[in-house]
Design a protein around this motif. Structure first.
Motif, PDB file in Angstrom:
ATOM      1  N   LEU A 288      45.607  43.478  22.778  1.00  0.00           N
ATOM      2  CA  LEU A 288      45.305  43.161  24.164  1.00  0.00           C
ATOM      3  C   LEU A 288      44.469  41.895  24.207  1.00  0.00           C
ATOM      4  O   LEU A 288      43.427  41.802  23.559  1.00  0.00           O
ATOM      5  CB  LEU A 288      44.530  44.312  24.832  1.00  0.00           C
ATOM      6  N   ILE A 289      44.944  40.925  24.964  1.00  0.00           N
ATOM      7  CA  ILE A 289      44.172  39.723  25.237  1.00  0.00           C
ATOM      8  C   ILE A 289      43.872  39.783  26.728  1.00  0.00           C
ATOM      9  O   ILE A 289      44.770  39.650  27.557  1.00  0.00           O
ATOM     10  CB  ILE A 289      44.963  38.443  24.903  1.00  0.00           C
ATOM     11  N   ASP A 290      42.628  40.035  27.057  1.00  0.00           N
ATOM     12  CA  ASP A 290      42.233  40.211  28.456  1.00  0.00           C
ATOM     13  C   ASP A 290      41.319  39.076  28.869  1.00  0.00           C
ATOM     14  O   ASP A 290      40.138  39.051  28.541  1.00  0.00           O
ATOM     15  CB  ASP A 290      41.537  41.557  28.640  1.00  0.00           C
ATOM     16  N   GLU A 291      41.873  38.133  29.581  1.00  0.00           N
ATOM     17  CA  GLU A 291      41.120  36.987  30.086  1.00  0.00           C
ATOM     18  C   GLU A 291      41.077  37.011  31.610  1.00  0.00           C
ATOM     19  O   GLU A 291      41.109  35.969  32.251  1.00  0.00           O
ATOM     20  CB  GLU A 291      41.752  35.676  29.580  1.00  0.00           C
ATOM     21  N   THR A 292      40.997  38.223  32.168  1.00  0.00           N
ATOM     22  CA  THR A 292      40.949  38.343  33.618  1.00  0.00           C
ATOM     23  C   THR A 292      39.521  38.151  34.109  1.00  0.00           C
ATOM     24  O   THR A 292      38.558  38.444  33.393  1.00  0.00           O
ATOM     25  CB  THR A 292      41.458  39.723  34.080  1.00  0.00           C
ATOM     26  N   ILE A 293      39.405  37.687  35.304  1.00  0.00           N
ATOM     27  CA  ILE A 293      38.085  37.474  35.902  1.00  0.00           C
ATOM     28  C   ILE A 293      37.392  38.815  36.116  1.00  0.00           C
ATOM     29  O   ILE A 293      36.184  38.939  35.918  1.00  0.00           O
ATOM     30  CB  ILE A 293      38.201  36.676  37.221  1.00  0.00           C
TER      31      ILE A 293
ATOM     32  N   VAL B 219      42.850  42.131  39.257  1.00  0.00           N
ATOM     33  CA  VAL B 219      42.346  41.331  38.139  1.00  0.00           C
ATOM     34  C   VAL B 219      41.620  40.078  38.627  1.00  0.00           C
ATOM     35  O   VAL B 219      40.950  39.415  37.839  1.00  0.00           O
ATOM     36  CB  VAL B 219      43.456  40.955  37.132  1.00  0.00           C
ATOM     37  N   LEU B 220      41.762  39.740  39.921  1.00  0.00           N
ATOM     38  CA  LEU B 220      41.092  38.634  40.602  1.00  0.00           C
ATOM     39  C   LEU B 220      41.542  37.252  40.158  1.00  0.00           C
ATOM     40  O   LEU B 220      41.527  36.309  40.928  1.00  0.00           O
ATOM     41  CB  LEU B 220      39.566  38.731  40.455  1.00  0.00           C
ATOM     42  N   GLY B 221      41.919  37.080  38.947  1.00  0.00           N
ATOM     43  CA  GLY B 221      42.362  35.793  38.410  1.00  0.00           C
ATOM     44  C   GLY B 221      42.495  35.909  36.913  1.00  0.00           C
ATOM     45  O   GLY B 221      42.117  36.903  36.301  1.00  0.00           O
ATOM     46  N   GLY B 222      43.051  34.890  36.294  1.00  0.00           N
ATOM     47  CA  GLY B 222      43.253  34.935  34.858  1.00  0.00           C
ATOM     48  C   GLY B 222      44.477  35.765  34.527  1.00  0.00           C
ATOM     49  O   GLY B 222      45.364  35.948  35.355  1.00  0.00           O
TER      50      GLY B 222
ATOM     51  N   LYS C  15      53.589  42.835  27.928  1.00  0.00           N
ATOM     52  CA  LYS C  15      53.248  43.097  29.322  1.00  0.00           C
ATOM     53  C   LYS C  15      52.239  42.043  29.751  1.00  0.00           C
ATOM     54  O   LYS C  15      51.156  41.928  29.169  1.00  0.00           O
ATOM     55  CB  LYS C  15      52.669  44.498  29.468  1.00  0.00           C
ATOM     56  N   LEU C  16      52.600  41.263  30.740  1.00  0.00           N
ATOM     57  CA  LEU C  16      51.776  40.163  31.228  1.00  0.00           C
ATOM     58  C   LEU C  16      51.293  40.497  32.633  1.00  0.00           C
ATOM     59  O   LEU C  16      52.098  40.668  33.544  1.00  0.00           O
ATOM     60  CB  LEU C  16      52.604  38.870  31.232  1.00  0.00           C
ATOM     61  N   THR C  17      49.984  40.617  32.788  1.00  0.00           N
ATOM     62  CA  THR C  17      49.402  40.983  34.079  1.00  0.00           C
ATOM     63  C   THR C  17      48.609  39.803  34.618  1.00  0.00           C
ATOM     64  O   THR C  17      47.787  39.227  33.901  1.00  0.00           O
ATOM     65  CB  THR C  17      48.474  42.205  33.942  1.00  0.00           C
ATOM     66  N   ALA C  18      48.841  39.477  35.884  1.00  0.00           N
ATOM     67  CA  ALA C  18      48.128  38.378  36.532  1.00  0.00           C
ATOM     68  C   ALA C  18      47.895  38.730  38.000  1.00  0.00           C
ATOM     69  O   ALA C  18      48.531  39.625  38.545  1.00  0.00           O
ATOM     70  CB  ALA C  18      48.922  37.088  36.418  1.00  0.00           C
ATOM     71  N   ALA C  19      46.968  38.008  38.633  1.00  0.00           N
ATOM     72  CA  ALA C  19      46.632  38.279  40.029  1.00  0.00           C
ATOM     73  C   ALA C  19      47.706  37.767  40.986  1.00  0.00           C
ATOM     74  O   ALA C  19      47.878  38.295  42.083  1.00  0.00           O
ATOM     75  CB  ALA C  19      45.289  37.648  40.383  1.00  0.00           C
TER      76      ALA C  19
ATOM     77  N   THR D 272      37.513  41.484  34.267  1.00  0.00           N
ATOM     78  CA  THR D 272      36.921  41.908  32.994  1.00  0.00           C
ATOM     79  C   THR D 272      35.676  41.093  32.678  1.00  0.00           C
ATOM     80  O   THR D 272      34.658  41.630  32.230  1.00  0.00           O
ATOM     81  CB  THR D 272      37.940  41.771  31.855  1.00  0.00           C
ATOM     82  N   GLN D 273      35.730  39.811  32.920  1.00  0.00           N
ATOM     83  CA  GLN D 273      34.573  38.955  32.653  1.00  0.00           C
ATOM     84  C   GLN D 273      33.396  39.320  33.547  1.00  0.00           C
ATOM     85  O   GLN D 273      32.247  39.356  33.095  1.00  0.00           O
ATOM     86  CB  GLN D 273      34.957  37.485  32.815  1.00  0.00           C
ATOM     87  N   LEU D 274      33.674  39.623  34.813  1.00  0.00           N
ATOM     88  CA  LEU D 274      32.609  40.042  35.726  1.00  0.00           C
ATOM     89  C   LEU D 274      32.016  41.384  35.300  1.00  0.00           C
ATOM     90  O   LEU D 274      30.788  41.568  35.360  1.00  0.00           O
ATOM     91  CB  LEU D 274      33.128  40.129  37.161  1.00  0.00           C
ATOM     92  N   ASN D 275      32.859  42.309  34.860  1.00  0.00           N
ATOM     93  CA  ASN D 275      32.358  43.606  34.375  1.00  0.00           C
ATOM     94  C   ASN D 275      31.490  43.429  33.140  1.00  0.00           C
ATOM     95  O   ASN D 275      30.473  44.111  32.984  1.00  0.00           O
ATOM     96  CB  ASN D 275      33.518  44.553  34.067  1.00  0.00           C
ATOM     97  N   ARG D 276      31.884  42.523  32.271  1.00  0.00           N
ATOM     98  CA  ARG D 276      31.103  42.249  31.057  1.00  0.00           C
ATOM     99  C   ARG D 276      29.722  41.702  31.434  1.00  0.00           C
ATOM    100  O   ARG D 276      28.699  42.119  30.880  1.00  0.00           O
ATOM    101  CB  ARG D 276      31.860  41.245  30.185  1.00  0.00           C
ATOM    102  N   ILE D 277      29.682  40.789  32.368  1.00  0.00           N
ATOM    103  CA  ILE D 277      28.400  40.223  32.828  1.00  0.00           C
ATOM    104  C   ILE D 277      27.558  41.308  33.479  1.00  0.00           C
ATOM    105  O   ILE D 277      26.346  41.393  33.245  1.00  0.00           O
ATOM    106  CB  ILE D 277      28.646  39.049  33.802  1.00  0.00           C
ATOM    107  N   LYS D 278      28.184  42.145  34.292  1.00  0.00           N
ATOM    108  CA  LYS D 278      27.467  43.233  34.961  1.00  0.00           C
ATOM    109  C   LYS D 278      26.833  44.174  33.938  1.00  0.00           C
ATOM    110  O   LYS D 278      25.670  44.562  34.078  1.00  0.00           O
ATOM    111  CB  LYS D 278      28.430  44.011  35.860  1.00  0.00           C
ATOM    112  N   ARG D 279      27.592  44.543  32.896  1.00  0.00           N
ATOM    113  CA  ARG D 279      27.045  45.424  31.848  1.00  0.00           C
ATOM    114  C   ARG D 279      25.860  44.765  31.138  1.00  0.00           C
ATOM    115  O   ARG D 279      24.877  45.429  30.820  1.00  0.00           O
ATOM    116  CB  ARG D 279      28.130  45.775  30.826  1.00  0.00           C
ATOM    117  N   GLN D 280      25.964  43.490  30.891  1.00  0.00           N
ATOM    118  CA  GLN D 280      24.873  42.788  30.217  1.00  0.00           C
ATOM    119  C   GLN D 280      23.627  42.734  31.102  1.00  0.00           C
ATOM    120  O   GLN D 280      22.512  42.883  30.621  1.00  0.00           O
ATOM    121  CB  GLN D 280      25.295  41.368  29.841  1.00  0.00           C
TER     122      GLN D 280
END
Length: 185
Positions: free
Chosen positions: A161-166, A149-152, A111-115, A168-176
Motif C-alpha cells: 500500500l502506497i498511501d499519499e492521500t491528504i 481521501v481529500l486529495g492525493g 487498486k488506485l484510489t483518488a479524490a 492520511t497525512q492529516l490523520n498522521r499530523i493529528k496523532r502526532q
C-alpha cells in the motif's frame, strides 16, 4: 480441516485440470461470472448450502445460472465438488482459483484510489511504472473515486500500500499533535 487449505487444494486441482484440457481462460471467465452472480444474489448461497436440496439439483441450478453451457472442465469439477460435499466452500475455491490463475499468468491487480476521477493517461503512466517494477507482469487497474481521501492518491497492489492521500497525512499530523509524548511545554 482448515477451510483455506481445502479451497486451495480444490482450486489447484481445477487449475491443473483446466490447463490440461486447454480451457484455462474459459474456466477463468466462468468462475468470475459465477462469483459476480454469487455476490449479488444471497439466495444462491443459501440454496447451495441447504441440505434440503439434492446435490444434483444444486449442480444443475449453478450450471443453468451460468447462462451458457458450462465448459466440460467446470461441469466435471462441479460434479467432483458436490460428490465430496464441498459445495459450501465453492466460493472460497473459486476465489483461490482466480488467485492461482493470476499468479500463473503474471497478472497483478492494482487498486488506485483518488479524490477526483483520474484520466486514462495517469492510469497508463502508473500502470507502466508498476509493470516495470514487477518485471513486466500484466497490470489490471481498478480506479476508485473517493472524496474522503481529500486529495492525493492511494495505490494497493497485493500486500503493498502506497498511501499519499491528504486524509492520511492529516490523520498522521493529528496523532502526532495529540500524542502525550509530543507535548509542547
Amino acid at each position: 480441516m482448515y477451510i483455506g487449505l481445502i479451497a486451495r487444494r480444490y482450486a489447484v486441482a481445477l487449475a491443473d485440470f483446466a490447463s490440461g484440457n486447454g480451457e484455462e481462460d474459459v474456466v477463468y471467465s466462468e468462475v468470475q461470472h459465477f462469483l459476480e452472480f454469487y455476490a449479488s444474489d444471497k439466495s444462491l448461497k443459501v440454496a447451495i448450502e441447504t441440505p434440503v436440496l439434492s446435490s444434483d439439483i444444486k449442480q444443475k441450478a449453478i450450471l443453468k445460472l451460468m447462462g451458457q453451457p458450462a465448459s466440460k472442465t467446470l461441469a466435471g469439477f462441479l460434479k467432483l465438488v458436490f460428490a465430496h460435499d464441498r459445495e459450501k466452500w465453492l466460493q472460497n475455491i473459486f476465489y483461490s482459483y482466480i488467485s492461482i490463475y493470476k499468479e500463473r499468468h503474471g497478472i497483478v491487480d492494482l487498486k488506485l484510489t483518488a479524490a477526483v476521477p483520474l484520466g486514462k493517461e495517469v492510469e497508463e503512466r502508473i500502470s507502466a511504472l508498476v509493470k516495470e517494477q514487477t518485471g513486466g507482469k500484466e497490470i489490471v487497474v481498478k480506479t476508485i473515486t473517493d472524496e474522503a481521501v481529500l486529495g492525493g492518491f492511494a495505490i494497493r497492489m497485493d500486500d503493498y500500500l502506497i498511501d499519499e492521500t491528504i486524509a492520511t497525512q492529516l490523520n498522521r499530523i493529528k496523532r502526532q499533535m495529540t500524542s502525550k509524548n509530543n507535548r509542547i511545554v
